[in-house]
Structures are given as structure tokens and as C-alpha cells.
Design a protein around this motif. Structure first.
Motif, PDB file in Angstrom:
ATOM      1  N   PRO A  45       0.936  -1.286  -0.051  1.00  0.00           N
ATOM      2  CA  PRO A  45      -0.113   0.108   0.079  1.00  0.00           C
ATOM      3  C   PRO A  45       0.878   1.324  -0.043  1.00  0.00           C
ATOM      4  O   PRO A  45       1.951   1.324   0.688  1.00  0.00           O
ATOM      5  CB  PRO A  45      -0.867  -0.259   1.258  1.00  0.00           C
ATOM      6  N   MET A  46       0.511   2.348  -0.784  1.00  0.00           N
ATOM      7  CA  MET A  46       1.303   3.680  -1.024  1.00  0.00           C
ATOM      8  C   MET A  46       0.351   4.501  -1.038  1.00  0.00           C
ATOM      9  O   MET A  46      -0.749   4.471  -1.320  1.00  0.00           O
ATOM     10  CB  MET A  46       1.956   3.356  -2.311  1.00  0.00           C
ATOM     11  N   LYS A  47       0.883   5.820  -0.487  1.00  0.00           N
ATOM     12  CA  LYS A  47       0.235   7.058  -0.476  1.00  0.00           C
ATOM     13  C   LYS A  47       1.075   8.046  -0.850  1.00  0.00           C
ATOM     14  O   LYS A  47       2.321   8.287  -0.266  1.00  0.00           O
ATOM     15  CB  LYS A  47      -0.537   7.247   0.884  1.00  0.00           C
ATOM     16  N   ALA A  48       0.881   8.984  -1.683  1.00  0.00           N
ATOM     17  CA  ALA A  48       1.648  10.126  -2.388  1.00  0.00           C
ATOM     18  C   ALA A  48       0.980  11.351  -1.180  1.00  0.00           C
ATOM     19  O   ALA A  48      -0.065  11.449  -1.105  1.00  0.00           O
ATOM     20  CB  ALA A  48       1.647  10.355  -3.450  1.00  0.00           C
ATOM     21  N   THR A  49       1.903  12.124  -0.842  1.00  0.00           N
ATOM     22  CA  THR A  49       1.660  13.182  -0.014  1.00  0.00           C
ATOM     23  C   THR A  49       2.803  14.278   0.038  1.00  0.00           C
ATOM     24  O   THR A  49       4.005  13.733  -0.256  1.00  0.00           O
ATOM     25  CB  THR A  49       1.447  12.596   1.502  1.00  0.00           C
ATOM     26  N   ALA A  50       2.635  15.369   0.728  1.00  0.00           N
ATOM     27  CA  ALA A  50       3.617  16.490   0.834  1.00  0.00           C
ATOM     28  C   ALA A  50       3.636  16.679   2.349  1.00  0.00           C
ATOM     29  O   ALA A  50       2.894  16.635   3.209  1.00  0.00           O
ATOM     30  CB  ALA A  50       3.238  17.695   0.182  1.00  0.00           C
ATOM     31  N   TRP A  51       4.992  16.840   2.655  1.00  0.00           N
ATOM     32  CA  TRP A  51       5.140  17.232   4.271  1.00  0.00           C
ATOM     33  C   TRP A  51       6.488  17.786   4.242  1.00  0.00           C
ATOM     34  O   TRP A  51       7.614  17.396   3.759  1.00  0.00           O
ATOM     35  CB  TRP A  51       5.290  15.647   4.867  1.00  0.00           C
ATOM     36  N   GLU A  52       6.408  18.896   5.089  1.00  0.00           N
ATOM     37  CA  GLU A  52       7.709  19.753   5.444  1.00  0.00           C
ATOM     38  C   GLU A  52       8.384  20.163   3.995  1.00  0.00           C
ATOM     39  O   GLU A  52       9.559  20.254   3.870  1.00  0.00           O
ATOM     40  CB  GLU A  52       8.542  19.112   5.918  1.00  0.00           C
ATOM     41  N   GLY A  53       7.453  20.591   3.042  1.00  0.00           N
ATOM     42  CA  GLY A  53       7.828  21.098   1.775  1.00  0.00           C
ATOM     43  C   GLY A  53       8.409  20.035   0.644  1.00  0.00           C
ATOM     44  O   GLY A  53       8.963  20.380  -0.382  1.00  0.00           O
ATOM     45  N   LYS A  54       8.305  18.658   1.123  1.00  0.00           N
ATOM     46  CA  LYS A  54       8.788  17.868   0.200  1.00  0.00           C
ATOM     47  C   LYS A  54       7.527  16.865  -0.128  1.00  0.00           C
ATOM     48  O   LYS A  54       6.612  16.751   0.567  1.00  0.00           O
ATOM     49  CB  LYS A  54       9.864  16.935   0.593  1.00  0.00           C
ATOM     50  N   VAL A  55       7.580  16.437  -1.501  1.00  0.00           N
ATOM     51  CA  VAL A  55       6.641  15.585  -2.030  1.00  0.00           C
ATOM     52  C   VAL A  55       7.288  14.154  -1.862  1.00  0.00           C
ATOM     53  O   VAL A  55       8.422  13.881  -2.346  1.00  0.00           O
ATOM     54  CB  VAL A  55       6.178  15.641  -3.478  1.00  0.00           C
ATOM     55  N   GLY A  56       6.490  13.373  -1.460  1.00  0.00           N
ATOM     56  CA  GLY A  56       7.029  11.698  -1.307  1.00  0.00           C
ATOM     57  C   GLY A  56       5.903  10.634  -1.213  1.00  0.00           C
ATOM     58  O   GLY A  56       4.758  11.022  -1.281  1.00  0.00           O
ATOM     59  N   VAL A  57       6.328   9.457  -0.985  1.00  0.00           N
ATOM     60  CA  VAL A  57       5.507   8.473  -0.983  1.00  0.00           C
ATOM     61  C   VAL A  57       5.564   7.681   0.365  1.00  0.00           C
ATOM     62  O   VAL A  57       6.674   7.331   0.756  1.00  0.00           O
ATOM     63  CB  VAL A  57       5.726   7.457  -2.413  1.00  0.00           C
ATOM     64  N   LEU A  58       4.467   7.329   0.981  1.00  0.00           N
ATOM     65  CA  LEU A  58       4.439   6.487   2.151  1.00  0.00           C
ATOM     66  C   LEU A  58       4.212   4.869   1.836  1.00  0.00           C
ATOM     67  O   LEU A  58       3.337   4.921   0.912  1.00  0.00           O
ATOM     68  CB  LEU A  58       3.423   6.939   3.288  1.00  0.00           C
ATOM     69  N   VAL A  59       5.032   4.177   1.958  1.00  0.00           N
ATOM     70  CA  VAL A  59       4.926   2.821   1.830  1.00  0.00           C
ATOM     71  C   VAL A  59       4.926   1.919   2.965  1.00  0.00           C
ATOM     72  O   VAL A  59       5.696   2.096   3.765  1.00  0.00           O
ATOM     73  CB  VAL A  59       6.174   2.333   0.831  1.00  0.00           C
ATOM     74  N   ASN A  60       3.739   1.077   3.121  1.00  0.00           N
ATOM     75  CA  ASN A  60       3.678  -0.056   4.099  1.00  0.00           C
ATOM     76  C   ASN A  60       4.044  -1.442   3.427  1.00  0.00           C
ATOM     77  O   ASN A  60       3.038  -1.998   2.829  1.00  0.00           O
ATOM     78  CB  ASN A  60       2.389   0.018   4.555  1.00  0.00           C
ATOM     79  N   ASP A  61       5.078  -1.956   3.865  1.00  0.00           N
ATOM     80  CA  ASP A  61       5.556  -3.082   3.362  1.00  0.00           C
ATOM     81  C   ASP A  61       5.317  -4.325   4.214  1.00  0.00           C
ATOM     82  O   ASP A  61       5.495  -5.469   4.103  1.00  0.00           O
ATOM     83  CB  ASP A  61       6.704  -3.459   2.770  1.00  0.00           C
ATOM     84  N   GLY A  62       4.394  -4.119   5.415  1.00  0.00           N
ATOM     85  CA  GLY A  62       3.939  -4.958   6.321  1.00  0.00           C
ATOM     86  C   GLY A  62       4.827  -4.984   7.390  1.00  0.00           C
ATOM     87  O   GLY A  62       4.372  -5.199   8.552  1.00  0.00           O
ATOM     88  N   ASP A  63       6.150  -4.757   7.282  1.00  0.00           N
ATOM     89  CA  ASP A  63       6.928  -4.635   8.345  1.00  0.00           C
ATOM     90  C   ASP A  63       7.243  -3.138   8.927  1.00  0.00           C
ATOM     91  O   ASP A  63       7.311  -3.190  10.126  1.00  0.00           O
ATOM     92  CB  ASP A  63       8.207  -5.244   8.144  1.00  0.00           C
ATOM     93  N   ALA A  64       7.376  -2.218   7.924  1.00  0.00           N
ATOM     94  CA  ALA A  64       7.422  -1.022   8.406  1.00  0.00           C
ATOM     95  C   ALA A  64       6.957  -0.179   7.239  1.00  0.00           C
ATOM     96  O   ALA A  64       6.578  -0.482   6.227  1.00  0.00           O
ATOM     97  CB  ALA A  64       9.035  -0.921   8.562  1.00  0.00           C
ATOM     98  N   VAL A  65       6.886   1.256   7.806  1.00  0.00           N
ATOM     99  CA  VAL A  65       6.300   2.437   6.984  1.00  0.00           C
ATOM    100  C   VAL A  65       7.733   3.047   6.474  1.00  0.00           C
ATOM    101  O   VAL A  65       8.450   3.596   7.126  1.00  0.00           O
ATOM    102  CB  VAL A  65       5.212   3.305   7.575  1.00  0.00           C
ATOM    103  N   ALA A  66       7.703   3.278   5.361  1.00  0.00           N
ATOM    104  CA  ALA A  66       8.914   4.133   4.649  1.00  0.00           C
ATOM    105  C   ALA A  66       8.343   5.146   4.008  1.00  0.00           C
ATOM    106  O   ALA A  66       7.325   5.605   3.271  1.00  0.00           O
ATOM    107  CB  ALA A  66       9.563   3.385   3.653  1.00  0.00           C
ATOM    108  N   TRP A  67       9.123   6.273   4.110  1.00  0.00           N
ATOM    109  CA  TRP A  67       9.000   7.648   3.291  1.00  0.00           C
ATOM    110  C   TRP A  67       9.950   7.824   2.328  1.00  0.00           C
ATOM    111  O   TRP A  67      11.110   7.896   2.738  1.00  0.00           O
ATOM    112  CB  TRP A  67       9.050   8.800   4.475  1.00  0.00           C
ATOM    113  N   MET A  68       9.641   7.920   1.083  1.00  0.00           N
ATOM    114  CA  MET A  68      10.434   7.689   0.157  1.00  0.00           C
ATOM    115  C   MET A  68      10.339   9.249  -0.644  1.00  0.00           C
ATOM    116  O   MET A  68       9.176   9.491  -1.133  1.00  0.00           O
ATOM    117  CB  MET A  68      10.243   6.549  -0.922  1.00  0.00           C
ATOM    118  N   THR A  69      11.335   9.871  -0.801  1.00  0.00           N
ATOM    119  CA  THR A  69      11.434  10.980  -1.671  1.00  0.00           C
ATOM    120  C   THR A  69      12.557  11.071  -2.791  1.00  0.00           C
ATOM    121  O   THR A  69      13.594  10.434  -2.618  1.00  0.00           O
ATOM    122  CB  THR A  69      11.700  12.346  -0.909  1.00  0.00           C
ATOM    123  N   HIS A  70      12.424  11.844  -3.820  1.00  0.00           N
ATOM    124  CA  HIS A  70      13.379  12.288  -4.684  1.00  0.00           C
ATOM    125  C   HIS A  70      13.603  13.538  -4.941  1.00  0.00           C
ATOM    126  O   HIS A  70      12.634  14.221  -5.219  1.00  0.00           O
ATOM    127  CB  HIS A  70      13.267  11.481  -5.783  1.00  0.00           C
TER     128      HIS A  70
END
Length: 175
Positions: free
Chosen positions: A150-175
Motif C-alpha cells: 500500500p502506498m500514498k503520495a503526500t507532501a510533508w515539510e515542503g517535500k513530496v514523497g510516497v509513504l509505503v507500508n511493506d507490512g514490516d515498516a512504513v517507509a517515507w521515500m522522496t527524490h
């Protein structure tokens, strides 16, 4: 440095824009030239750092090879030359009707009657890509994202990124 020589205003009446489009056959290109008013683009003049630039970037594909600057200054005369000019290259006398190539920053020298002078740098900011386009690029060195997580694109603290839940942890990925 004299206070009797300075740039007090810069404006441009109109700009040219060049667009290249593919024809309906998908093979040939057509190039279109248009003009747009410069009245919506304002310049800031930093008298301390002697820098002049437009606040908002001009639209993508604005042609800066032939621009007529409306330069208002206090002083006896004004000159200009490209910022990458050699020290011994000649300064051009500013003329209100000359078109100037400002694809690269420009030096503007204002000279007072007592021969003191100020030298400004004029820089024109132009968007490097279309505002309504989205360009994707492969980023090396990233972890692969499982397309089933499951993924969700969102903006946080001036950055756009994707929240990813792989079942073990939630990752915040930006570029």
C-alpha cells in the motif's frame, strides 16, 4: 562609490517565445514564434549586491536572444557587455532601442558625471521545463518498491514523497 549613479528601474515591454511542435504526421516539426507582454514580470534591484533580476521566472522557451530593455538610471551614461566577456572587451553604450542578447547574465555599468561608477549584473530567470509537464527519471541507488505494498503520495515539510507500508515498516521515500 558614488550615490549619483545607480539603476532605478528595469522593465521589458514584450518578450518573444519559440515553440516547436510535432505535426499531425508525428514526423515533421513546426516552429511558432509569438510575443507576450513583459508588464507582468517585475525586476528587483539589489543596490547592495548590485544584482538585477526578475522575481518570477519567465515561461519556458522565452527567447532572450533579442530583448529590448527599458533601463532607468541616474548618472551620465550606461554601458553593457556580456558577463563572460574578457576584461579587454569593449563596453557597448546602452541605447533604449537596441535589442540585447541576455541568454547569459549581463553586466551593466552606470557612470556618474564625476566618473565614479557602479557595475550591476542583470540576470533573467526562465523556466527550464514546461510548467504543465511531468518528467520521469530512473534514480540509481534506491530500494525497489513492491508494487503490491500500500502506498500514498503526500507532501510533508515542503517535500513530496510516497509513504509505503511493506507490512514490516512504513517507509517515507522522496527524490
Amino acid at each position: 562609490v558614488s550615490n549619483t549613479c545607480f539603476i532605478s528601474g528595469v522593465s521589458v515591454t514584450s518578450f518573444r517565445r519559440v515553440e516547436t511542435c510535432k505535426a499531425a504526421d508525428g514526423v515533421t516539426d513546426s516552429t511558432y514564434h509569438s510575443t507576450f507582454s513583459g508588464s507582468n514580470w517585475f525586476f528587483t534591484i539589489n543596490q547592495k549586491n548590485l544584482l538585477v533580476e526578475n522575481r518570477d521566472s519567465l515561461p519556458h522557451n522565452t527567447d532572450l536572444s533579442r530583448v529590448v530593455l527599458n533601463l532607468t538610471y541616474v548618472g551620465a551614461r550606461a554601458y553593457y557587455r556580456a558577463s563572460d566577456a574578457w576584461e579587454d572587451e569593449q563596453w557597448m553604450v546602452y541605447n533604449t532601442t537596441d535589442s540585447i542578447d541576455i541568454r547569459q547574465p549581463l553586466h551593466i555599468r552606470v557612470v556618474a558625471t564625476d566618473n565614479t561608477e557602479r557595475q550591476y549584473t542583470l540576470r533573467m530567470n526562465v523556466h527550464t521545463s514546461h510548467g504543465d509537464s511531468l518528467r520521469w527519471a530512473l534514480v540509481e541507488g534506491h530500494e525497489a518498491i513492491n508494487g503490491e505494498a500500500p502506498m500514498k503520495a503526500t507532501a510533508w515539510e515542503g517535500k513530496v514523497g510516497v509513504l509505503v507500508n511493506d507490512g514490516d515498516a512504513v517507509a517515507w521515500m522522496t527524490h
